[in-house]
Motif scaffolding. Structure first.
Motif, short mmCIF file in Angstrom:
data_model
loop_
_atom_site.label_atom_id
_atom_site.label_comp_id
_atom_site.label_asym_id
_atom_site.label_seq_id
_atom_site.Cartn_x
_atom_site.Cartn_y
_atom_site.Cartn_z
N LYS A 46 -36.89 5.56 -69.08
CA LYS A 46 -35.69 6.09 -68.05
C LYS A 46 -36.02 7.44 -68.08
O LYS A 46 -36.14 7.99 -66.94
N ARG A 103 -39.35 7.97 -65.78
CA ARG A 103 -38.70 7.93 -64.32
C ARG A 103 -37.97 9.11 -63.67
O ARG A 103 -38.29 9.52 -62.58
N THR A 125 -36.12 6.87 -58.22
CA THR A 125 -35.13 5.77 -58.42
C THR A 125 -35.77 4.67 -59.24
O THR A 125 -37.14 4.61 -59.14
N GLN A 126 -34.85 3.80 -59.71
CA GLN A 126 -35.35 2.37 -60.05
C GLN A 126 -36.11 1.71 -58.78
O GLN A 126 -37.36 1.04 -59.14
N GLN A 158 -36.68 -3.89 -58.83
CA GLN A 158 -35.81 -2.90 -59.25
C GLN A 158 -34.90 -3.36 -60.51
O GLN A 158 -34.63 -2.83 -61.41
N ALA A 159 -34.42 -4.65 -60.46
CA ALA A 159 -33.93 -5.27 -61.32
C ALA A 159 -34.67 -5.27 -62.79
O ALA A 159 -33.94 -5.15 -64.00
N ARG A 160 -35.93 -5.61 -62.68
CA ARG A 160 -36.86 -5.62 -63.86
C ARG A 160 -36.78 -4.14 -64.50
O ARG A 160 -36.72 -3.96 -65.54
N HIS A 171 -34.38 -1.98 -64.27
CA HIS A 171 -33.01 -1.63 -64.75
C HIS A 171 -33.32 -2.22 -66.35
O HIS A 171 -32.55 -1.96 -67.11
N GLU A 172 -33.60 -3.63 -66.48
CA GLU A 172 -33.77 -4.29 -67.63
C GLU A 172 -34.62 -3.56 -68.60
O GLU A 172 -34.15 -3.49 -69.90
N GLU A 204 -34.93 -0.50 -69.04
CA GLU A 204 -34.30 0.82 -69.37
C GLU A 204 -33.03 0.29 -70.55
O GLU A 204 -32.42 1.23 -70.78
N ASP A 205 -32.99 -0.91 -70.78
CA ASP A 205 -32.12 -1.34 -71.47
C ASP A 205 -32.60 -1.76 -72.91
O ASP A 205 -33.50 -2.84 -72.90
#
Length: 184
Positions: A38, A41, A47-48, A59-61, A63-64, A66-67
């Motif tokens: 994160k 980036r 942006t994601q 983008q969803a990947r 997001h994952e 960064e979790d």
């Protein structure tokens, strides 16, 4: 006694337990990697969605990734390093190194976190690879091999592609698609 000293003393006591130590080191890696993804980036002001396009991921990947609860594989980390145009070092360290890093982040140095953690320059922004002013050429500390050849371990030996592949196959490594090293 300061808050950080109390935390350090409690942590040193808890780390005596092997199960706790294993969970602690695993969480430190997962949290650290997610944070770095994160931070890198955001350093680049992507942006994601933008980073997803660069990394060829949804983008969803991103997001994952960064979790901290969704740690990436080594293969994915190498892919992200390529997208960020940075290197990736994976190494074993004493647990004390992880604890010192963790405690340092908890200390007053945490405000410098964004500049230190996210301050990983891409190749084009890395001062090591810039020509010094007034010089016509770039001089690195390690000579570059001729085109089509590779440096051996530690940069000590220049070899052609066939020799490189043969040396890697003897060590259990081979080159896969896109010249990615793969362990057999």
């Amino acid at each position: 006694m300061s808050t950080i000293d109390k935390r350090k003393n409690r942590l040193l006591e808890e780390l005596q337990d092997k199960e706790y130590r294993d969970a602690y080191t695993s969480a430190a890696v997962d949290i650290g990697i997610a944070f770095q993804i994160k931070a890198l980036r955001e350093q680049r002001q992507w942006t994601q969605m933008e980073f997803g396009k660069i990394a060829k991921m949804a983008q969803a990947r991103i997001h994952e990734l960064e979790d901290p609860d969704r740690p990436p594989s080594l293969r994915t980390l190498k892919r992200l390093a390529n997208a960020f145009d940075v290197g990736l070092i994976v190494r074993f360290v004493p647990i004390s190194e992880i604890v010192k890093y963790d405690l340092d982040l908890s200390d007053s140095h945490s405000m410098a976190l964004s500049s230190n953690s996210a301050g990983v320059n891409s190749y084009k922004d890395d001062a090591y690879f810039r020509k010094p002013e007034g010089q016509d050429s770039l001089e690195l500390f390690m000579p570059s091999p001729p085109k089509g050849q590779f440096l051996g371990a530690g940069g000590s030996q220049i070899m052609d592609m066939d020799t490189f592949k043969q040396s890697r196959s003897q060590t259990g490594l081979s080159l896969g698609e896109n010249n990615e090293a793969a362990i057999r």
